[in-house]
Design a protein around this motif. Structure first.
Motif, PDB file in Angstrom:
ATOM      1  N   ILE A   1       0.840  -1.208   0.000  1.00 18.95           N
ATOM      2  CA  ILE A   1       0.000   0.000   0.000  1.00 18.95           C
ATOM      3  C   ILE A   1       0.867   1.246   0.000  1.00 18.95           C
ATOM      4  CG2 ILE A   1      -1.546   1.364   1.471  1.00 18.95           C
ATOM      5  CD1 ILE A   1      -2.940  -1.285   2.197  1.00 18.95           C
ATOM      6  N   HIS A   2       1.841   1.278   0.905  1.00 20.67           N
ATOM      7  CA  HIS A   2       2.752   2.427   0.925  1.00 20.67           C
ATOM      8  C   HIS A   2       3.501   2.550  -0.401  1.00 20.67           C
ATOM      9  CE1 HIS A   2       2.351   3.780   5.068  1.00 20.67           C
ATOM     10  NE2 HIS A   2       2.381   2.526   5.473  1.00 20.67           N
ATOM     11  N   LYS A   3       3.946   1.440  -0.943  1.00 20.56           N
ATOM     12  CA  LYS A   3       4.705   1.435  -2.197  1.00 20.56           C
ATOM     13  C   LYS A   3       3.883   2.056  -3.323  1.00 20.56           C
ATOM     14  CE  LYS A   3       7.181  -1.823  -5.238  1.00 20.56           C
ATOM     15  NZ  LYS A   3       6.425  -1.634  -6.500  1.00 20.56           N
ATOM     16  N   PHE A   4       2.626   1.631  -3.434  1.00 18.26           N
ATOM     17  CA  PHE A   4       1.780   2.151  -4.511  1.00 18.26           C
ATOM     18  C   PHE A   4       1.620   3.662  -4.410  1.00 18.26           C
ATOM     19  CE2 PHE A   4      -2.408   3.608  -5.899  1.00 18.26           C
ATOM     20  CZ  PHE A   4      -2.389   3.247  -7.233  1.00 18.26           C
ATOM     21  N   PHE A   5       1.241   4.150  -3.245  1.00 15.03           N
ATOM     22  CA  PHE A   5       0.957   5.577  -3.116  1.00 15.03           C
ATOM     23  C   PHE A   5       2.229   6.419  -3.173  1.00 15.03           C
ATOM     24  CE2 PHE A   5      -3.056   3.919  -1.332  1.00 15.03           C
ATOM     25  CZ  PHE A   5      -3.926   4.597  -2.171  1.00 15.03           C
ATOM     26  N   GLN A   6       3.312   5.919  -2.629  1.00 12.59           N
ATOM     27  CA  GLN A   6       4.556   6.673  -2.705  1.00 12.59           C
ATOM     28  C   GLN A   6       5.025   6.795  -4.156  1.00 12.59           C
ATOM     29  OE1 GLN A   6       6.366   8.283  -0.303  1.00 12.59           O
ATOM     30  NE2 GLN A   6       4.789   7.846   1.208  1.00 12.59           N
ATOM     31  N   GLU A   7       4.914   5.706  -4.903  1.00 15.90           N
ATOM     32  CA  GLU A   7       5.338   5.740  -6.302  1.00 15.90           C
ATOM     33  C   GLU A   7       4.414   6.594  -7.162  1.00 15.90           C
ATOM     34  OE1 GLU A   7       5.700   1.671  -7.511  1.00 15.90           O
ATOM     35  OE2 GLU A   7       7.621   1.380  -6.464  1.00 15.90           O
ATOM     36  N   GLU A   8       3.177   6.795  -6.706  1.00 14.59           N
ATOM     37  CA  GLU A   8       2.235   7.649  -7.428  1.00 14.59           C
ATOM     38  C   GLU A   8       2.312   9.103  -6.977  1.00 14.59           C
ATOM     39  OE1 GLU A   8       0.066   6.869  -9.975  1.00 14.59           O
ATOM     40  OE2 GLU A   8       1.161   4.972 -10.057  1.00 14.59           O
ATOM     41  N   GLY A   9       3.233   9.415  -6.075  1.00 17.12           N
ATOM     42  CA  GLY A   9       3.455  10.803  -5.678  1.00 17.12           C
ATOM     43  C   GLY A   9       2.564  11.309  -4.563  1.00 17.12           C
ATOM     44  N   TYR A  10       1.958  10.405  -3.787  1.00 19.15           N
ATOM     45  CA  TYR A  10       1.115  10.808  -2.662  1.00 19.15           C
ATOM     46  C   TYR A  10       1.984  11.136  -1.446  1.00 19.15           C
ATOM     47  CZ  TYR A  10      -3.182   9.144  -4.949  1.00 19.15           C
ATOM     48  OH  TYR A  10      -4.249   8.971  -5.803  1.00 19.15           O
ATOM     49  N   VAL A  11       1.490  12.034  -0.616  1.00 25.33           N
ATOM     50  CA  VAL A  11       2.139  12.371   0.641  1.00 25.33           C
ATOM     51  C   VAL A  11       1.451  11.589   1.760  1.00 25.33           C
ATOM     52  CG1 VAL A  11       2.559  14.210   2.324  1.00 25.33           C
ATOM     53  CG2 VAL A  11       2.886  14.652  -0.114  1.00 25.33           C
ATOM     54  N   TYR A  12       2.234  10.933   2.587  1.00 22.22           N
ATOM     55  CA  TYR A  12       1.693  10.155   3.704  1.00 22.22           C
ATOM     56  C   TYR A  12       1.377  11.098   4.851  1.00 22.22           C
ATOM     57  CZ  TYR A  12       1.604   6.513   7.373  1.00 22.22           C
ATOM     58  OH  TYR A  12       1.247   5.686   8.413  1.00 22.22           O
ATOM     59  N   ALA A  13       0.099  11.172   5.222  1.00 19.04           N
ATOM     60  CA  ALA A  13      -0.358  12.095   6.272  1.00 19.04           C
ATOM     61  C   ALA A  13      -0.730  11.307   7.523  1.00 19.04           C
ATOM     62  CB  ALA A  13      -1.566  12.894   5.782  1.00 19.04           C
ATOM     63  N   ASN A  14      -0.108  11.644   8.632  1.00 21.70           N
ATOM     64  CA  ASN A  14      -0.409  10.971   9.904  1.00 21.70           C
ATOM     65  C   ASN A  14      -1.487  11.750  10.644  1.00 21.70           C
ATOM     66  OD1 ASN A  14       2.994  10.646   9.731  1.00 21.70           O
ATOM     67  ND2 ASN A  14       1.740   8.837   9.815  1.00 21.70           N
ATOM     68  N   THR A  15      -2.729  11.362  10.432  1.00 23.11           N
ATOM     69  CA  THR A  15      -3.847  12.058  11.058  1.00 23.11           C
ATOM     70  C   THR A  15      -3.995  11.598  12.511  1.00 23.11           C
ATOM     71  OG1 THR A  15      -5.327  10.371  10.125  1.00 23.11           O
ATOM     72  CG2 THR A  15      -5.077  12.432   8.906  1.00 23.11           C
ATOM     73  N   PRO A  16      -4.604  12.441  13.371  1.00 25.07           N
ATOM     74  CA  PRO A  16      -4.635  12.138  14.810  1.00 25.07           C
ATOM     75  C   PRO A  16      -5.525  10.950  15.167  1.00 25.07           C
ATOM     76  CG  PRO A  16      -5.904  14.114  14.340  1.00 25.07           C
ATOM     77  CD  PRO A  16      -5.186  13.763  13.079  1.00 25.07           C
ATOM     78  N   ILE A  17      -5.096  10.237  16.190  1.00 27.96           N
ATOM     79  CA  ILE A  17      -5.897   9.130  16.732  1.00 27.96           C
ATOM     80  C   ILE A  17      -6.928   9.671  17.714  1.00 27.96           C
ATOM     81  CG2 ILE A  17      -5.773   7.107  18.244  1.00 27.96           C
ATOM     82  CD1 ILE A  17      -3.177   6.364  16.837  1.00 27.96           C
ATOM     83  N   ILE A  18      -6.562  10.693  18.478  1.00 25.62           N
ATOM     84  CA  ILE A  18      -7.521  11.351  19.378  1.00 25.62           C
ATOM     85  C   ILE A  18      -8.110  12.541  18.639  1.00 25.62           C
ATOM     86  CG2 ILE A  18      -7.808  12.559  21.572  1.00 25.62           C
ATOM     87  CD1 ILE A  18      -5.437  10.989  22.650  1.00 25.62           C
ATOM     88  N   THR A  19      -9.437  12.618  18.594  1.00 30.54           N
ATOM     89  CA  THR A  19     -10.092  13.646  17.785  1.00 30.54           C
ATOM     90  C   THR A  19     -11.339  14.163  18.498  1.00 30.54           C
ATOM     91  OG1 THR A  19     -11.117  14.075  15.622  1.00 30.54           O
ATOM     92  CG2 THR A  19     -11.414  11.892  16.554  1.00 30.54           C
ATOM     93  N   SER A  20     -11.829  15.299  18.030  1.00 28.36           N
ATOM     94  CA  SER A  20     -13.075  15.854  18.578  1.00 28.36           C
ATOM     95  C   SER A  20     -14.230  15.710  17.606  1.00 28.36           C
ATOM     96  CB  SER A  20     -12.880  17.338  18.913  1.00 28.36           C
ATOM     97  OG  SER A  20     -12.599  18.077  17.735  1.00 28.36           O
ATOM     98  N   ASN A  21     -13.975  15.106  16.420  1.00 31.74           N
ATOM     99  CA  ASN A  21     -15.056  14.985  15.446  1.00 31.74           C
ATOM    100  C   ASN A  21     -15.388  13.524  15.165  1.00 31.74           C
ATOM    101  OD1 ASN A  21     -13.467  14.002  13.004  1.00 31.74           O
ATOM    102  ND2 ASN A  21     -12.363  15.906  13.432  1.00 31.74           N
ATOM    103  N   ASP A  22     -16.604  13.303  14.723  1.00 30.54           N
ATOM    104  CA  ASP A  22     -17.080  11.986  14.331  1.00 30.54           C
ATOM    105  C   ASP A  22     -17.288  12.022  12.824  1.00 30.54           C
ATOM    106  OD1 ASP A  22     -18.303   9.605  13.842  1.00 30.54           O
ATOM    107  OD2 ASP A  22     -19.953   9.863  15.244  1.00 30.54           O
ATOM    108  N   ALA A  23     -16.318  11.515  12.081  1.00 29.55           N
ATOM    109  CA  ALA A  23     -16.356  11.632  10.627  1.00 29.55           C
ATOM    110  C   ALA A  23     -17.555  10.924  10.005  1.00 29.55           C
ATOM    111  CB  ALA A  23     -15.060  11.073  10.033  1.00 29.55           C
ATOM    112  N   GLU A  24     -18.056   9.887  10.647  1.00 29.55           N
ATOM    113  CA  GLU A  24     -19.166   9.139  10.077  1.00 29.55           C
ATOM    114  C   GLU A  24     -20.519   9.596  10.612  1.00 29.55           C
ATOM    115  OE1 GLU A  24     -18.698   7.028   7.543  1.00 29.55           O
ATOM    116  OE2 GLU A  24     -16.622   7.674   7.690  1.00 29.55           O
TER     117      GLU A  24
END
Length: 454
Positions: free
Chosen positions: A142-165
């Motif tokens: 997964i990392h290989k595919f996105f890195q080779e396609e020029g994506y930036v790996y973003a480390n989003t927070p585990i503790i959050t104040s929002n409910d995305a779903e």
């Protein structure tokens, strides 16, 4: 020397002296000759060690129990035509650590349920060794595919104040038992993330293409074989992109990951095909070689209605607009009708998240689910709504306090032109690739309701 190196360089090692440290899988003693099976964890297959039972200096070998650690020195001998491609004729065996007689993993068959109770040991079995090695490979792929396609790996927070779903199935993070969140650690209600998407969208507007890959959490009291309370999600986000662009990325990514696993872990796949799912390799090869199809949600409804009209019986036969498709419906579409992975698009907005782009018909959103044979829904995504007022209205309709999402909604006011993304439940992908029938068996230490053993 490592076992994997011996397997890959066996021709050059023939008649050579080697030393290996490994774990005893079995130790069968005969009158004149004894056989010890070793594995050091670097390769699926084992090493057979042959030693003379009555020769002095082999006292350690004779008492070595299953799971004990030994250091073996000997001469490698090729054995073409036999079940083992080679064997090690020992000249010295040293017992480094003796396991207890009550070691729970013996040669007999153990049920998956029993092995979950000893999750700290089950990776020593060939089945789970294969599954977790494939997990490692697929994660890298997964990392290989996105890195080779020029994506930036973003480390989003585990503790959050929002409910995305917007489903409210979150684990609350607190140091106060009285739910006094204003005086809590963060001064407001905090929870473990259910998705990194909302936090990834701003980064996509900065980098155009980003992806997150990390743990997510759902406080859903579900006991099915496909749900877990802690699992890993891979979520790419692409700015200046429409739904069709996200669909292409989804297909390309999935084919790339499966192909890479087939290149690196064919021995493990063959073992799992023999022990977990007949036809496994052919099934996942179909992912790589198939031309994925696309159906709209309303087309799917018509197909299901026609099937029922012709005598097919589903557990849920009441097919109507607004129905949240069940696994039986999803599998029927991709296994019986299309016979290939299938994208289903344009779902009713009432059954989808608040952030999805509302279509001009006023009743559907630009959402997509990928259905695959054998499992049903594997991943899903959408084009994101770019009209802040529409997001606010959907939040109000769903009972979500949009003020908590002020930063996310206002992103639309700061130069926001389309955004598309999707989420892939990593463990569901692993179930598909390995043939495991329960999500608990593709996780090192599964977290499910009433289960926190380790």
């Amino acid at each position: 020397m490592e076992l994997k190196q011996i397997y890959f360089d066996q021709l050059n090692l023939d008649q050579k002296e080697i030393t290996l440290i490994g774990r005893v899988r079995s130790n069968r003693q005969g009158k004149a000759v004894s056989f010890m099976i070793l594995n050091d964890g670097t390769y699926l297959h084992d090493l057979q060690v042959v030693y003379k039972t009555d020769t002095k200096g082999y006292d350690d070998a004779l008492v070595s129990r299953v799971a004990s650690i030994v250091e073996v020195t000997g001469t490698l001998i090729l054995t073409p035509g036999k079940q083992q491609p080679f064997e090690l004729q020992a000249t010295e065996i040293v017992l480094l650590d003796q396991a207890v007689e009550e070691y729970p993993l013996q040669k007999k068959e153990h049920s998956p349920e029993f092995l979950r109770e000893i999750a700290h040991l089950r990776a020593r079995t060939k089945t789970f060794n294969s599954i977790f090695r494939i997990r490692s490979t697929a994660s890298f792929a997964i990392h290989k595919f996105f890195q080779e396609e020029g994506y930036v790996y973003a480390n989003t927070p585990i503790i959050t104040s929002n409910d995305a779903e917007g489903a409210g199935e979150q684990f609350v993070v607190t140091v106060n038992e009285d739910k006094d969140y204003e005086n809590d650690f963060f001064g407001k209600k905090a929870a473990l993330t259910v998705s990194g998407q909302l936090n990834a969208e701003p980064f996509a507007q900065a980098f155009k293409k980003v992806y997150t890959f990390g743990p997510t959490f759902r406080a859903e009291n579900s006991h099915t074989n496909r749900h877990a309370s802690e699992f890993w999600m891979m979520e790419p986000e692409i700015a200046f992109a429409e739904l069709k662009d996200g669909i292409k990325v989804m297909e390309d990514m999935l084919k790339s990951v499966v192909q890479y696993v087939m290149e690196k872990n064919m021995e493990e796949l063959k073992f799992l095909e023999s022990n977990l799912e007949e036809g496994l390799i052919e099934k996942i090869t179909g992912i790589v070689n198939s031309n994925f199809k696309v159906n709209t949600y309303e087309e799917v409804l018509e197909i299901l209605k026609e099937a029922i009209k012709n005598g097919h019986v589903f557990e849920e036969n009441n097919i109507y607009f607004g129905l949240d498709l069940g696994t039986e419906h999803e599998r029927y579409i991709c296994e019986v009708v299309n016979k290939c992975p299938t994208f289903v698009t344009n779902y009713p907005k009432e059954i989808k998240a608040f952030y999805m782009k509302q279509n001009d018909d006023g009743k559907t959103v630009a959402a997509v689910d990928l259905l695959v044979p054998g499992i049903g829904e594997l991943c899903g995504g959408s084009q994101r709504e770019d009209d802040s007022q529409k997001i606010i209205k959907r939040c109000e309709e769903m009972g979500i306090d949009y003020k908590d999402l002020d930063w996310y909604i206002k992103l639309r006011d700061y130069g926001y032109y389309k955004s598309t993304g999707f989420g892939l439940g990593f463990e569901r992908l692993l179930m598909y690739i390995t043939g495991a029938s329960n999500i608990r068996d593709v996780m090192l230490y599964p977290r499910t309701p009433k289960n926190l053993l380790f």
